[in-house]
Design a protein around this motif. Sequence first.
Motif, PDB file in Angstrom:
ATOM      1  N   LYS A 273     -38.778 -67.607 -11.477  1.00 60.74           N
ATOM      2  CA  LYS A 273     -38.975 -69.052 -11.304  1.00 60.74           C
ATOM      3  C   LYS A 273     -39.491 -69.347  -9.903  1.00 60.74           C
ATOM      4  CE  LYS A 273     -38.045 -71.883 -13.845  1.00 60.74           C
ATOM      5  NZ  LYS A 273     -37.866 -72.940 -12.886  1.00 60.74           N
ATOM      6  N   ALA A 275     -41.790 -71.535  -9.173  1.00 59.16           N
ATOM      7  CA  ALA A 275     -42.283 -72.906  -9.013  1.00 59.16           C
ATOM      8  C   ALA A 275     -41.383 -73.709  -8.082  1.00 59.16           C
ATOM      9  CB  ALA A 275     -42.347 -73.592 -10.378  1.00 59.16           C
ATOM     10  N   VAL A 277     -39.945 -76.995  -8.063  1.00 56.54           N
ATOM     11  CA  VAL A 277     -39.745 -78.007  -9.102  1.00 56.54           C
ATOM     12  C   VAL A 277     -39.283 -79.314  -8.466  1.00 56.54           C
ATOM     13  CG1 VAL A 277     -38.457 -78.529 -11.210  1.00 56.54           C
ATOM     14  CG2 VAL A 277     -39.107 -76.165 -10.707  1.00 56.54           C
ATOM     15  N   ASP A 279     -37.149 -82.299  -7.826  1.00 51.51           N
ATOM     16  CA  ASP A 279     -35.736 -82.511  -8.133  1.00 51.51           C
ATOM     17  C   ASP A 279     -35.476 -83.913  -8.667  1.00 51.51           C
ATOM     18  OD1 ASP A 279     -34.800 -80.009  -7.498  1.00 51.51           O
ATOM     19  OD2 ASP A 279     -34.614 -80.476  -5.370  1.00 51.51           O
ATOM     20  N   GLU A 304     -34.275 -82.354 -14.918  1.00 52.43           N
ATOM     21  CA  GLU A 304     -33.442 -81.321 -15.505  1.00 52.43           C
ATOM     22  C   GLU A 304     -33.601 -80.011 -14.706  1.00 52.43           C
ATOM     23  OE1 GLU A 304     -36.788 -82.637 -16.435  1.00 52.43           O
ATOM     24  OE2 GLU A 304     -35.470 -83.375 -18.038  1.00 52.43           O
ATOM     25  N   ILE A 306     -34.281 -76.453 -14.692  1.00 51.28           N
ATOM     26  CA  ILE A 306     -34.856 -75.487 -15.648  1.00 51.28           C
ATOM     27  C   ILE A 306     -34.135 -74.144 -15.550  1.00 51.28           C
ATOM     28  CG2 ILE A 306     -36.982 -74.405 -16.467  1.00 51.28           C
ATOM     29  CD1 ILE A 306     -38.520 -76.610 -14.956  1.00 51.28           C
ATOM     30  N   LEU A 307     -33.881 -73.751 -14.312  1.00 49.83           N
ATOM     31  CA  LEU A 307     -33.229 -72.456 -14.104  1.00 49.83           C
ATOM     32  C   LEU A 307     -31.867 -72.421 -14.801  1.00 49.83           C
ATOM     33  CD1 LEU A 307     -33.448 -69.701 -12.802  1.00 49.83           C
ATOM     34  CD2 LEU A 307     -32.676 -70.676 -10.652  1.00 49.83           C
ATOM     35  N   GLY A 322     -34.621 -66.452  -9.333  1.00 48.63           N
ATOM     36  CA  GLY A 322     -34.967 -67.775  -8.802  1.00 48.63           C
ATOM     37  C   GLY A 322     -35.621 -67.642  -7.436  1.00 48.63           C
ATOM     38  N   ALA A 324     -35.903 -69.789  -3.624  1.00 48.17           N
ATOM     39  CA  ALA A 324     -35.361 -70.913  -2.878  1.00 48.17           C
ATOM     40  C   ALA A 324     -36.088 -71.024  -1.552  1.00 48.17           C
ATOM     41  CB  ALA A 324     -33.867 -70.721  -2.652  1.00 48.17           C
ATOM     42  N   ALA A 325     -36.548 -72.225  -1.263  1.00 45.34           N
ATOM     43  CA  ALA A 325     -37.187 -72.483   0.020  1.00 45.34           C
ATOM     44  C   ALA A 325     -36.202 -73.293   0.837  1.00 45.34           C
ATOM     45  CB  ALA A 325     -38.475 -73.271  -0.208  1.00 45.34           C
ATOM     46  N   GLU A 326     -35.761 -72.731   1.937  1.00 43.78           N
ATOM     47  CA  GLU A 326     -34.754 -73.421   2.748  1.00 43.78           C
ATOM     48  C   GLU A 326     -35.272 -73.616   4.168  1.00 43.78           C
ATOM     49  OE1 GLU A 326     -32.137 -74.572   1.371  1.00 43.78           O
ATOM     50  OE2 GLU A 326     -32.022 -73.444  -0.495  1.00 43.78           O
ATOM     51  N   ARG A 340     -24.261 -70.428  -7.702  1.00 41.36           N
ATOM     52  CA  ARG A 340     -24.223 -71.693  -8.445  1.00 41.36           C
ATOM     53  C   ARG A 340     -25.144 -71.636  -9.652  1.00 41.36           C
ATOM     54  NH1 ARG A 340     -27.076 -76.169  -6.863  1.00 41.36           N
ATOM     55  NH2 ARG A 340     -27.469 -75.318  -4.800  1.00 41.36           N
ATOM     56  N   LYS A 341     -26.302 -71.023  -9.467  1.00 41.15           N
ATOM     57  CA  LYS A 341     -27.297 -71.047 -10.545  1.00 41.15           C
ATOM     58  C   LYS A 341     -27.095 -69.923 -11.563  1.00 41.15           C
ATOM     59  CE  LYS A 341     -30.592 -74.042  -8.699  1.00 41.15           C
ATOM     60  NZ  LYS A 341     -31.625 -74.863  -9.316  1.00 41.15           N
TER      61      LYS A 341
HETATM   62  N1  CTP Z   1     -35.287 -75.095 -10.181  1.00 42.32           N
HETATM   63  C1  CTP Z   1     -35.403 -75.405 -11.517  1.00 42.32           C
HETATM   64  N2  CTP Z   1     -35.296 -76.697 -11.923  1.00 42.32           N
HETATM   65  C2  CTP Z   1     -35.077 -77.695 -11.055  1.00 42.32           C
HETATM   66  C3  CTP Z   1     -34.949 -77.389  -9.680  1.00 42.32           C
HETATM   67  C4  CTP Z   1     -35.060 -76.071  -9.283  1.00 42.32           C
HETATM   68  O1  CTP Z   1     -35.586 -74.505 -12.322  1.00 42.32           O
HETATM   69  N3  CTP Z   1     -34.999 -78.949 -11.464  1.00 42.32           N
HETATM   70  C5  CTP Z   1     -35.415 -73.674  -9.788  1.00 42.32           C
HETATM   71  C6  CTP Z   1     -36.601 -73.397  -8.892  1.00 42.32           C
HETATM   72  O2  CTP Z   1     -37.735 -73.006  -9.639  1.00 42.32           O
HETATM   73  C7  CTP Z   1     -36.091 -72.255  -8.041  1.00 42.32           C
HETATM   74  C8  CTP Z   1     -34.598 -72.488  -7.959  1.00 42.32           C
HETATM   75  O3  CTP Z   1     -34.262 -73.376  -9.034  1.00 42.32           O
HETATM   76  O4  CTP Z   1     -36.291 -71.006  -8.659  1.00 42.32           O
HETATM   77  C9  CTP Z   1     -34.124 -73.098  -6.691  1.00 42.32           C
HETATM   78  O5  CTP Z   1     -34.827 -74.278  -6.452  1.00 42.32           O
HETATM   79  P1  CTP Z   1     -34.367 -75.284  -5.325  1.00 42.32           P
HETATM   80  O6  CTP Z   1     -35.219 -76.507  -5.393  1.00 42.32           O
HETATM   81  O7  CTP Z   1     -34.275 -74.574  -4.037  1.00 42.32           O
HETATM   82  O8  CTP Z   1     -32.871 -75.583  -5.832  1.00 42.32           O
HETATM   83  P2  CTP Z   1     -32.121 -76.904  -6.141  1.00 42.32           P
HETATM   84  O9  CTP Z   1     -31.366 -76.702  -7.401  1.00 42.32           O
HETATM   85  O10 CTP Z   1     -33.053 -78.036  -6.086  1.00 42.32           O
HETATM   86  O11 CTP Z   1     -31.046 -76.947  -4.977  1.00 42.32           O
HETATM   87  P3  CTP Z   1     -30.998 -77.861  -3.655  1.00 42.32           P
HETATM   88  O12 CTP Z   1     -31.519 -79.211  -4.048  1.00 42.32           O
HETATM   89  O13 CTP Z   1     -29.570 -77.838  -3.301  1.00 42.32           O
HETATM   90  O14 CTP Z   1     -31.843 -77.171  -2.632  1.00 42.32           O
END
Ligand code: CTP
Length: 417
Positions: A273, A275, A277, A279, A304, A306-307, A322, A324-326, A340-341
Amino acid sequence: MKVTVGVTGGIAAYKSAELVRDLQKHALDVHVVMTQAAQHFIQPLTFAALTGHTVTTGLWAEGSDQGDAASAIEHIDAAQTTDALVIAPATADILAKMAHGIADDFLTTMVLATTAPVIVAPAMNVNMWNHPATQANLETLANRNVRIVAPDSGYLACGMIGAGRLAENNAIVEAVLSVLHHRIDLAGETVLITAGGTREALDPVRFLGNRSSGKMGYAMAEAAQRRGARVILVSAPTALRAPANVEVIPVVTTEQMRDAVLSRLDQATIVIKAAAVADYRPRAQADQKLRRSGPLTLELEPTEDILAAVVKARRPGMLIIGFAAETQDVLAHGRDKLLRKGADAIVLNDVSREGVGFDSDRNAVTFLTRDRAIELPELTKRELADQILDEILTLRRPRHLLSESDTDLSLSIGEQA
Ligand code: CTP
């Protein structure tokens, strides 16, 4: 590993000397073959001194310290023992000969006789480059899996400006390294990859989006395909060309991405994953273009995850990765997200670092699993894609087969799971 550099007759031939040095820095045993024309531009002696090997300059005995009988089969031997053949600079002439299977000197004969990967880095006048004959020859070669390192645009030796300047050495070296590490270790896998940044419409002309270029996900798709996987790429809008032999499903919104992913999930053995996405999306989408009239408050609702949906629907043996960009407390947020995921690994990106991450061609990531944190070096996204796939594949290996170095960096985060 042995790499043969083929030098043909263009002004850029002098740059091949530097290329030889750059390849040697990667511990490659470099051999050089020159065409007749190349020797008008640079002396074989230069390459002999750099490589410590005899430079092959003709099909027959000249340029070789072996006798006639040996040299008669030398091109076959050279073709069979090299791990890659890179022709740089490649003139319009050699491209035409290669496209038509002409074998009238050592280099062209070797091209036909080798089963090793072949890379060409063309350099020529811009009109020659643009000529339909050259472009058709390149297409023929690309269809035969010859790797083409496209020339750069710029000031050319002929005084013109345009495409035709030999690519930078690092692009050529990268192509060589990537074909050398070519492995078919993903055969039998179906890799479902998401890439790009999803967009949520505000009105018919505006959207909420993010800075993701899609480059990392596309590089992963390309690498997985090259390594033998069937690849399904669910792509949010990007400016990138679809990788060859990959099934691309274009989507725009998070909801579309989720639907596309879930509808293909039963085919996937590995889900990546990559992408970015969205939020949140606007709670309501305006039917008409919003007009400017004082302050505007947007009401957003979460999209929603997706992960999470993928993890919920996972089948035995499926690997879920997954990204994550931090921007701060990178490792802590990464660990938290992993647990968590419920993914098998998170590719952790510190996007606060200069020159890597968003929009860049380079990246540096940490591959985080429940008990390991592997820092991968700063590399181009293409190189990194292969390293990430290597790490994903180690997750397929039973734990007792992991070498000690695999666990050296272990972090005690497993207990928290
Ligand atoms: N992701 C997803 N669906 C979403 C948000 C995120 O599938 N609605 C997936 C992204 O593709 C990525 C992973 O979750 O592989 C982490 O995405 P990230 O945006 O960093 O995580 P969030 O769940 O948005 O956590 P936070 O807002 O706390 O950073």
